[in-house]
Design a protein around this motif. Structure first.
Motif, PDB file in Angstrom:
ATOM      1  N   TRP A  81       0.831  -1.205   0.000  1.00  0.00           N
ATOM      2  CA  TRP A  81       0.000   0.000   0.000  1.00  0.00           C
ATOM      3  C   TRP A  81       0.865   1.255   0.000  1.00  0.00           C
ATOM      4  O   TRP A  81       0.615   2.200  -0.758  1.00  0.00           O
ATOM      5  CB  TRP A  81      -0.923   0.000   1.215  1.00  0.00           C
ATOM      6  CG  TRP A  81      -1.909   1.131   1.207  1.00  0.00           C
ATOM      7  CD1 TRP A  81      -3.156   1.143   0.647  1.00  0.00           C
ATOM      8  CD2 TRP A  81      -1.720   2.429   1.782  1.00  0.00           C
ATOM      9  NE1 TRP A  81      -3.757   2.365   0.835  1.00  0.00           N
ATOM     10  CE2 TRP A  81      -2.904   3.172   1.531  1.00  0.00           C
ATOM     11  CE3 TRP A  81      -0.688   3.032   2.487  1.00  0.00           C
ATOM     12  CZ2 TRP A  81      -3.065   4.476   1.961  1.00  0.00           C
ATOM     13  CZ3 TRP A  81      -0.844   4.348   2.910  1.00  0.00           C
ATOM     14  CH2 TRP A  81      -2.022   5.049   2.655  1.00  0.00           C
ATOM     15  N   PHE A  82       1.894   1.282   0.840  1.00  0.00           N
ATOM     16  CA  PHE A  82       2.767   2.451   0.887  1.00  0.00           C
ATOM     17  C   PHE A  82       3.545   2.607  -0.416  1.00  0.00           C
ATOM     18  O   PHE A  82       3.818   3.733  -0.855  1.00  0.00           O
ATOM     19  CB  PHE A  82       3.719   2.354   2.077  1.00  0.00           C
ATOM     20  CG  PHE A  82       3.103   2.778   3.379  1.00  0.00           C
ATOM     21  CD1 PHE A  82       2.870   4.118   3.639  1.00  0.00           C
ATOM     22  CD2 PHE A  82       2.734   1.846   4.332  1.00  0.00           C
ATOM     23  CE1 PHE A  82       2.290   4.528   4.832  1.00  0.00           C
ATOM     24  CE2 PHE A  82       2.150   2.239   5.525  1.00  0.00           C
ATOM     25  CZ  PHE A  82       1.928   3.581   5.783  1.00  0.00           C
ATOM     26  N   THR A  83       3.910   1.506  -1.051  1.00  0.00           N
ATOM     27  CA  THR A  83       4.584   1.584  -2.343  1.00  0.00           C
ATOM     28  C   THR A  83       3.697   2.261  -3.376  1.00  0.00           C
ATOM     29  O   THR A  83       4.137   3.143  -4.129  1.00  0.00           O
ATOM     30  CB  THR A  83       4.986   0.180  -2.824  1.00  0.00           C
ATOM     31  OG1 THR A  83       5.870  -0.418  -1.867  1.00  0.00           O
ATOM     32  CG2 THR A  83       5.685   0.252  -4.169  1.00  0.00           C
ATOM     33  N   GLN A  84       2.422   1.866  -3.425  1.00  0.00           N
ATOM     34  CA  GLN A  84       1.488   2.492  -4.362  1.00  0.00           C
ATOM     35  C   GLN A  84       1.229   3.950  -3.993  1.00  0.00           C
ATOM     36  O   GLN A  84       1.100   4.812  -4.871  1.00  0.00           O
ATOM     37  CB  GLN A  84       0.169   1.709  -4.379  1.00  0.00           C
ATOM     38  CG  GLN A  84       0.286   0.265  -4.832  1.00  0.00           C
ATOM     39  CD  GLN A  84       0.725   0.155  -6.276  1.00  0.00           C
ATOM     40  OE1 GLN A  84       0.470   1.029  -7.087  1.00  0.00           O
ATOM     41  NE2 GLN A  84       1.401  -0.936  -6.594  1.00  0.00           N
ATOM     42  N   ALA A  85       1.157   4.228  -2.694  1.00  0.00           N
ATOM     43  CA  ALA A  85       0.831   5.587  -2.248  1.00  0.00           C
ATOM     44  C   ALA A  85       1.894   6.591  -2.662  1.00  0.00           C
ATOM     45  O   ALA A  85       1.578   7.710  -3.086  1.00  0.00           O
ATOM     46  CB  ALA A  85       0.642   5.607  -0.731  1.00  0.00           C
ATOM     47  N   PHE A  86       3.170   6.199  -2.551  1.00  0.00           N
ATOM     48  CA  PHE A  86       4.253   7.138  -2.840  1.00  0.00           C
ATOM     49  C   PHE A  86       4.723   7.071  -4.286  1.00  0.00           C
ATOM     50  O   PHE A  86       5.689   7.743  -4.656  1.00  0.00           O
ATOM     51  CB  PHE A  86       5.429   6.876  -1.899  1.00  0.00           C
ATOM     52  CG  PHE A  86       5.153   7.264  -0.475  1.00  0.00           C
ATOM     53  CD1 PHE A  86       5.126   8.598  -0.107  1.00  0.00           C
ATOM     54  CD2 PHE A  86       4.895   6.308   0.487  1.00  0.00           C
ATOM     55  CE1 PHE A  86       4.861   8.969   1.204  1.00  0.00           C
ATOM     56  CE2 PHE A  86       4.625   6.663   1.796  1.00  0.00           C
ATOM     57  CZ  PHE A  86       4.608   8.002   2.156  1.00  0.00           C
TER      58      PHE A  86
END
Length: 587
Positions: free
Chosen positions: A140-145
């Motif tokens: 999720w954090f990979t997609q978010a940033f």
């Protein structure tokens, strides 16, 4: 000595300092009732009820919004946070130590609620569930940033439970320990505003009414508690059941106010109040595009934001366009209105590639008259007048917008960037740049080229924006070039201010008159920004995925007998229109 002096001399001398000190040492005048445990329990219970009236409507509003079918019990989380806050506030511990103790307790409650949801409950062991949560959060954090789209609901569940625990605990702790109500009221009010801003205008409900009543009662209660402390320190006697009297009086006043307001027109039927509410919630509404991108798998009573026309177009939750009028259109001909274009599709939704936004003055042409760009061919202008009933900031037009009678923010495709790795012609898709790489390699065999000679081989349509040199001999290893489109695609035109009902504008659009035969003869001499933006595959695809995708595309072209790029585009469009929603396996 006169008689008056004699009388005056018999009066005692009053020492102001001694009087103040004796007042400070005055014993607390409390009754036996106020010293009893049941009286203290009653006072604590009254305060706890006020706190509950503030946070429970907010958590209930979130629970009833229908974000997820498998949402943890936030009401239970709130009650546990309230109990822990009351216990730690009553303890002799320093407030900072009490706050630290709450963190591991809160972590246990959060993981207990999150790891028992259906999305991870299929894992038998706790460690397996925790590991699954960790990897899903990492994705999720990979997609978010990286401006990606994610459909995973678990991070939303985790964030919601964590925020609920933190706001309720620290808000209640501030009330019980310091008699400060505003941390709880303001944080819960912001949480309620964010929630209802996604509920399609359904903010005027009983949850809001109970929250407002609870906030008023809590302000009254904490003010009374502070006065009771002052009265005790001053030795002032006060009635044993003054708290109940204040509660009754305040409840009566609030009930009277609510009944009075129910006689008036409903707030959501008032244009002035609706505009005020829109101004209050607009900072949160502007986050809806990022919210849909990061939490595209969740649902709400608002349904999918298909009319937002932001940078991402995610088919989120239930698709319910409704029967509300969005626009009233006065046009010389029928056709399709254009709000925004999306050129990048992922399995989770549509996205816009990198864009450039610039202000455009009223009645200014989108392409300046002195522009050296070659105008589009075989097109006609259609002037349309539109009146907004319910619309986002995106303005609509027939075809490509060319002129608007209002100041707007013009959103266009960004210049294309390519990185030439010298020695590897396949590092770029553009054929003219592949020739450049091959030419540099061929001439370098005769003698090393200088930097000026190397850059002189780059076509004039490209701007060199970066170089990297070898650490061994200092020769150029890579060249980064940029190509700006002569006619940059207009992705969207947006109003810089909020668009309200009654907003009218006139826009001129350019519509194609080209026939299929002319498009079939258009050729394939595409500029870099077209090749990089529309004809290149994502770098994340491995060799197997690329081969499978290319094979699938070839099968479609053979089925429709496509012989030209236009035929290929028409064949893929026809296939997508006729493709079933589910395959043979039901996927």
């Amino acid at each position: 000595m006169t008689a008056r002096d004699a009388i005056r001399g018999t009066q005692p001398i009053i020492d102001p300092v001694a009087l103040i000190r004796s007042r400070d040492r005055a014993p607390e005048r409390t009754s036996a009732t106020q010293e009893s445990p049941w009286w203290r329990s009653m006072e604590w219970s009254i305060t706890a009820v006020m706190v509950i009236l503030v946070f429970l409507p907010v958590l209930n509003s979130i629970m009833t919004a229908g974000w997820l079918a498998d949402l943890p019990n936030l009401r239970l989380v709130g009650f546990i946070a309230l109990a822990v806050a009351a216990i730690l506030a009553a303890s002799p511990l320093h407030w900072s130590l009490g706050a630290l103790i709450s963190l591991p307790v809160g972590a246990v409650v959060v993981f207990w609620q999150v790891l028992t949801t259906e999305t991870v409950s299929n894992q038998a062991f706790f460690f397996d569930r925790f590991e699954a949560l960790w990897f899903r959060l990492e994705d999720w954090f990979t997609q978010a940033f990286n401006s990606g789209i994610t459909t995973d609901n678990l991070p939303f569940v985790l964030f919601l439970v964590v925020v609920s625990w933190i706001l309720v605990f620290f808000g209640a702790f501030a009330v019980f320990r310091g008699r400060h109500p505003w941390l709880l009221i303001i944080s819960m009010g912001i949480m309620l505003s964010i929630n209802v801003s996604y509920l399609d205008g359904k903010q005027w409900d009983w949850n809001f009414a109970f929250f407002a009543a609870g906030a008023g009662l809590l302000v009254m209660r904490t003010n009374l508690l502070r006065r009771m402390v002052d009265w005790r320190s001053e030795g002032t006697r006060f009635p044993d059941f003054i708290s109940i009297s204040f509660v009754v009086a305040t409840v009566f006043a609030i009930a009277t106010l609510i009944l009075f307001t129910r006689v008036l027109p409903r707030p959501d039927e008032s244009a002035a109040l609706n505009n005020f509410w829109d101004d209050v919630t607009s900072p949160f509404g502007d986050l809806s595009d990022d919210f849909a991108r990061l939490f595209s798998g969740i649902d709400s009573a608002r349904g999918a934001p298909i009319h937002s026309f932001g940078d991402n177009f995610v088919l989120q939750g239930d698709i319910n366009p409704g029967d509300q009028i969005v626009l009233r259109v006065d046009s010389p001909e029928p056709g399709l209105l254009r709000g925004a274009t999306y050129d990048r599709y992922t399995a989770r939704g549509w996205q816009q590639s990198q864009t450039v936004t610039s202000p455009l003055a009223e009645d200014s042409p989108v392409q300046p008259s002195n522009s050296s760009a070659e105008p589009y061919r075989d097109r006609r202008n259609v002037t349309t007048r539109l009146s907004v009933e319910s619309s986002p900031r995106a303005l609509f037009s027939f075809g490509v917008p060319t002129q608007v009678n209002r100041p707007v923010d013009l959103q266009q495709t960004a210049p294309a960037v390519a990185r030439l790795e010298l020695g590897d012609p396949t590092s770029v898709a553009a054929q003219d740049l592949q020739i450049v790489i091959a030419t540099i390699a061929e001439r370098s065999e005769e003698r090393p080229l200088t930097e000026a000679e190397t850059l002189g081989l780059i076509p004039s349509e490209y701007d060199v924006i970066g170089l990297t040199n070898s650490l061994d001999d200092g020769s150029i290893e890579t060249i980064t070039v940029q190509s700006s489109p002569q006619n940059a695609d207009v992705v969207a035109i947006r109003s810089p201010d909020k668009v309200r009902a009654g907003f009218t504008y006139q826009v001129q659009g350019s519509v194609s008159n080209a026939e299929a035969g002319a498009l079939q003869l258009a050729g394939q001499d595409y500029p870099l920004w077209v090749r990089e933006g529309f004809l290149s595959l994502p770098s994340s695809l491995d060799a197997d995925d690329r081969a499978r995708l290319q094979g699938f595309a070839v099968s479609i072209l053979q089925e429709f007998g496509a012989a030209t790029p236009y035929d290929a585009a028409a064949a893929i469009e026809a296939f997508l229109r006729s493709a079933p929603l589910f395959d043979a396996q039901g996927n």
